[in-house]
Scaffold this motif. Structure first.
Motif, mmCIF file in Angstrom:
data_model
loop_
_atom_site.group_PDB
_atom_site.id
_atom_site.type_symbol
_atom_site.label_atom_id
_atom_site.label_comp_id
_atom_site.label_asym_id
_atom_site.label_seq_id
_atom_site.Cartn_x
_atom_site.Cartn_y
_atom_site.Cartn_z
ATOM 1 N N LEU A 184 0.869 -1.179 0.000
ATOM 2 C CA LEU A 184 0.000 0.000 0.000
ATOM 3 C C LEU A 184 0.904 1.226 0.000
ATOM 4 N N GLY A 185 1.337 1.664 -1.155
ATOM 5 C CA GLY A 185 2.283 2.772 -1.228
ATOM 6 C C GLY A 185 3.700 2.253 -1.030
ATOM 7 N N ALA A 186 4.681 3.118 -1.282
ATOM 8 C CA ALA A 186 6.086 2.698 -1.193
ATOM 9 C C ALA A 186 6.428 2.344 0.257
ATOM 10 N N ASP A 187 7.238 1.310 0.452
ATOM 11 C CA ASP A 187 7.736 0.920 1.780
ATOM 12 C C ASP A 187 6.605 0.813 2.808
ATOM 13 N N SER A 188 5.531 0.194 2.439
ATOM 14 C CA SER A 188 4.406 0.187 3.363
ATOM 15 C C SER A 188 3.876 -1.229 3.557
ATOM 16 N N THR A 189 2.708 -1.319 4.138
ATOM 17 C CA THR A 189 2.108 -2.613 4.465
ATOM 18 C C THR A 189 1.968 -3.478 3.214
ATOM 19 N N CYS A 190 2.315 -4.760 3.353
ATOM 20 C CA CYS A 190 2.230 -5.675 2.211
ATOM 21 C C CYS A 190 0.781 -6.104 1.993
ATOM 22 N N ILE A 191 0.392 -6.190 0.706
ATOM 23 C CA ILE A 191 -0.888 -6.817 0.343
ATOM 24 C C ILE A 191 -0.634 -8.288 0.025
ATOM 25 N N VAL A 192 0.479 -8.538 -0.655
ATOM 26 C CA VAL A 192 0.978 -9.891 -0.898
ATOM 27 C C VAL A 192 2.492 -9.794 -0.958
ATOM 28 N N SER A 193 3.182 -10.779 -0.398
ATOM 29 C CA SER A 193 4.648 -10.753 -0.449
ATOM 30 C C SER A 193 5.182 -12.146 -0.768
ATOM 31 N N ALA A 194 6.422 -12.182 -1.268
ATOM 32 C CA ALA A 194 7.090 -13.461 -1.524
ATOM 33 C C ALA A 194 8.574 -13.303 -1.219
ATOM 34 N N ALA A 195 9.111 -14.253 -0.452
ATOM 35 C CA ALA A 195 10.546 -14.309 -0.217
ATOM 36 C C ALA A 195 11.054 -15.579 -0.895
ATOM 37 N N ALA A 196 12.137 -15.457 -1.662
ATOM 38 C CA ALA A 196 12.654 -16.618 -2.395
ATOM 39 C C ALA A 196 14.114 -16.854 -2.045
ATOM 40 N N SER A 197 14.470 -18.133 -1.972
ATOM 41 C CA SER A 197 15.871 -18.537 -1.768
ATOM 42 C C SER A 197 16.210 -19.607 -2.788
ATOM 43 N N ILE A 198 17.369 -19.438 -3.427
ATOM 44 C CA ILE A 198 17.820 -20.394 -4.446
ATOM 45 C C ILE A 198 19.055 -21.101 -3.912
ATOM 46 N N GLY A 199 19.195 -22.379 -4.253
ATOM 47 C CA GLY A 199 20.408 -23.102 -3.864
ATOM 48 C C GLY A 199 20.333 -23.612 -2.446
ATOM 49 N N VAL A 200 19.147 -24.013 -2.025
ATOM 50 C CA VAL A 200 18.970 -24.437 -0.639
ATOM 51 C C VAL A 200 19.385 -25.894 -0.422
ATOM 52 N N ALA A 201 19.529 -26.670 -1.513
ATOM 53 C CA ALA A 201 19.971 -28.065 -1.368
ATOM 54 C C ALA A 201 21.498 -28.114 -1.294
ATOM 55 N N ALA A 202 22.009 -29.231 -0.766
ATOM 56 C CA ALA A 202 23.455 -29.351 -0.567
ATOM 57 C C ALA A 202 24.215 -29.214 -1.892
ATOM 58 N N ASP A 203 23.599 -29.634 -3.015
ATOM 59 C CA ASP A 203 24.297 -29.552 -4.300
ATOM 60 C C ASP A 203 24.118 -28.196 -4.989
ATOM 61 N N GLY A 204 23.576 -27.212 -4.268
ATOM 62 C CA GLY A 204 23.455 -25.872 -4.833
ATOM 63 C C GLY A 204 22.189 -25.664 -5.636
ATOM 64 N N THR A 205 21.338 -26.674 -5.757
ATOM 65 C CA THR A 205 20.065 -26.491 -6.456
ATOM 66 C C THR A 205 18.978 -26.285 -5.400
ATOM 67 N N GLY A 206 17.735 -26.273 -5.862
ATOM 68 C CA GLY A 206 16.613 -26.167 -4.912
ATOM 69 C C GLY A 206 16.112 -24.737 -4.793
ATOM 70 N N VAL A 207 14.796 -24.601 -4.740
ATOM 71 C CA VAL A 207 14.166 -23.281 -4.655
ATOM 72 C C VAL A 207 13.131 -23.325 -3.531
ATOM 73 N N ARG A 208 13.145 -22.307 -2.681
ATOM 74 C CA ARG A 208 12.099 -22.175 -1.649
ATOM 75 C C ARG A 208 11.462 -20.810 -1.818
ATOM 76 N N VAL A 209 10.144 -20.783 -1.814
ATOM 77 C CA VAL A 209 9.414 -19.511 -1.861
ATOM 78 C C VAL A 209 8.408 -19.515 -0.717
ATOM 79 N N ALA A 210 8.450 -18.480 0.109
ATOM 80 C CA ALA A 210 7.452 -18.340 1.177
ATOM 81 C C ALA A 210 6.569 -17.141 0.842
ATOM 82 N N LEU A 211 5.267 -17.399 0.812
ATOM 83 C CA LEU A 211 4.298 -16.368 0.435
ATOM 84 C C LEU A 211 3.673 -15.772 1.692
ATOM 85 N N GLY A 212 3.569 -14.441 1.726
ATOM 86 C CA GLY A 212 2.956 -13.756 2.867
ATOM 87 C C GLY A 212 1.645 -13.108 2.490
#
Ligand SMILES: Cc1cc2nc3c(=O)[nH]c(=O)nc-3n(C[C@H](O)[C@H](O)[C@H](O)COP(=O)(O)OP(=O)(O)OC[C@H]3O[C@@H](n4cnc5c(N)ncnc54)[C@H](O)[C@@H]3O)c2cc1C
Length: 272
Positions: A184-212
């Protein structure tokens, strides 16, 4: 609105704080007060005793142990932003802390308060899930460690229950992360959010996405790859039933969840 009368205690050690929290059913930890004092003013919470953690300097420590970043629960967003340990070990935490509200809130608000309040619009719960953080909780029966994916139980409810104190958050080292949100405007309350991490597996692959903001707790999805089609398919397979409110309908939030997930994964993929 004025606060109703409440007892106030300021422990001088972590052990004393846990004793005080366990001694009164209606006791609540007071961290930055940026959520708690507001919900007390609105009479949405009415603790009998406030156990003020602000004298406990050990809870503010930010250290690195091997490949793990250790964040004291009382570390403020401003501390996280300025920390060389965070910058070197998991820079996304500083990047996202910079997005939270304004300088006054960032000076007082703490990482522990942010995750323990588990407001679904808060920035840090999905981020902690995506990066695979672990929450260290001290309670009357001793210490336990809970993965972030199991820590968030409902709106304003976490595995740190009555009598428990979150003492620190352990975050594995990594740099291929990103956070995207519609706000809601710049730097403000999220309406929807996503945090992503790549390379979470030991071999450097793998993707995790957490939705808010699409449920009471962050929703973790693990696409087969970082391809747009795989990310969209993983979000669709989660069967989201987001809430409707004045800012967005359920259908619109479901649509935005795919959009921000794709953006976050793409941005994380471009990082090394
Ligand atoms: C104007 C405004 C705008 C905001 N915008 C955003 C935003 O965009 N994004 C965002 O993420 N946040 C936002 N916030 C919320 C802010 O980030 C708060 O700082 C945060 O939600 C709570 O942190 P706190 O340290 O102030 O905790 P407090 O308010 O002191 O505590 C919150 C809850 O956590 C519990 N708690 C705190 N620490 C512990 C602990 N160590 N162990 C166990 N329980 C604990 C308390 O008992 C209480 O129930 C905003 C706040 C304001 C006032």
């Amino acid at each position: 609105m004025l606060l109703r009368e409440v007892e106030y205690a300021r422990p001088s050690s972590v052990e004393e704080a846990v004793r005080m929290l366990g001694a009164h059913d209606g006791a609540r930890a007071l961290a930055g007060g940026q959520t708690l004092v507001n919900v007390m003013k609105a009479r949405a919470a009415s603790p009998d005793v406030l156990v003020d953690l602000n004298r406990l300097e050990e809870l503010r420590a930010i250290t690195v142990s091997g490949d793990t970043l250790e964040l004291g629960a009382m570390a403020t967003y401003t501390q996280l932003l300025a920390s060389s340990e965070v910058e070197v070990t998991r820079p996304i935490i500083a990047e996202v802390s910079a997005l939270i509200a304004d300088v006054q809130v960032r000076n007082r608000g703490t990482i522990g308060g942010n995750v323990c309040s588990n407001d679904p619009t808060n920035h840090l719960p999905p981020l902690m899930v995506a990066v695979g953080a672990e929450m260290v909780i001290l309670g009357p029966d001793g210490e336990r460690t809970v993965p972030a994916a199991d820590f968030f139980l409902g709106v304003y409810m976490t595995a740190a229950g009555p009598g428990d104190l979150l003492t620190k958050i352990l975050v594995p080292a990594g740099r291929r992360d990103a956070f995207e949100a519609i706000t809601l405007g710049a730097d403000s309350t999220c309406i929807v959010s996503a945090a992503a991490s790549i390379g979470v597996a030991a071999d450097g692959t793998g993707v995790r996405v957490a939705l808010g903001c699409v449920d009471a707790v962050p929703i973790l999805v693990t696409p087969d790859s970082a391809d747009e089609a795989a990310v969209r398919a993983a979000v669709q397979a989660a069967g989201l039933e987001p809430p409707s409110d004045v800012h967005a309908s359920s259908d619109y939030r479901r649509h935005l969840a795919e959009v921000v997930a794709v953006r976050a994964v793409q941005k994380a993929s471009e990082r090394s």
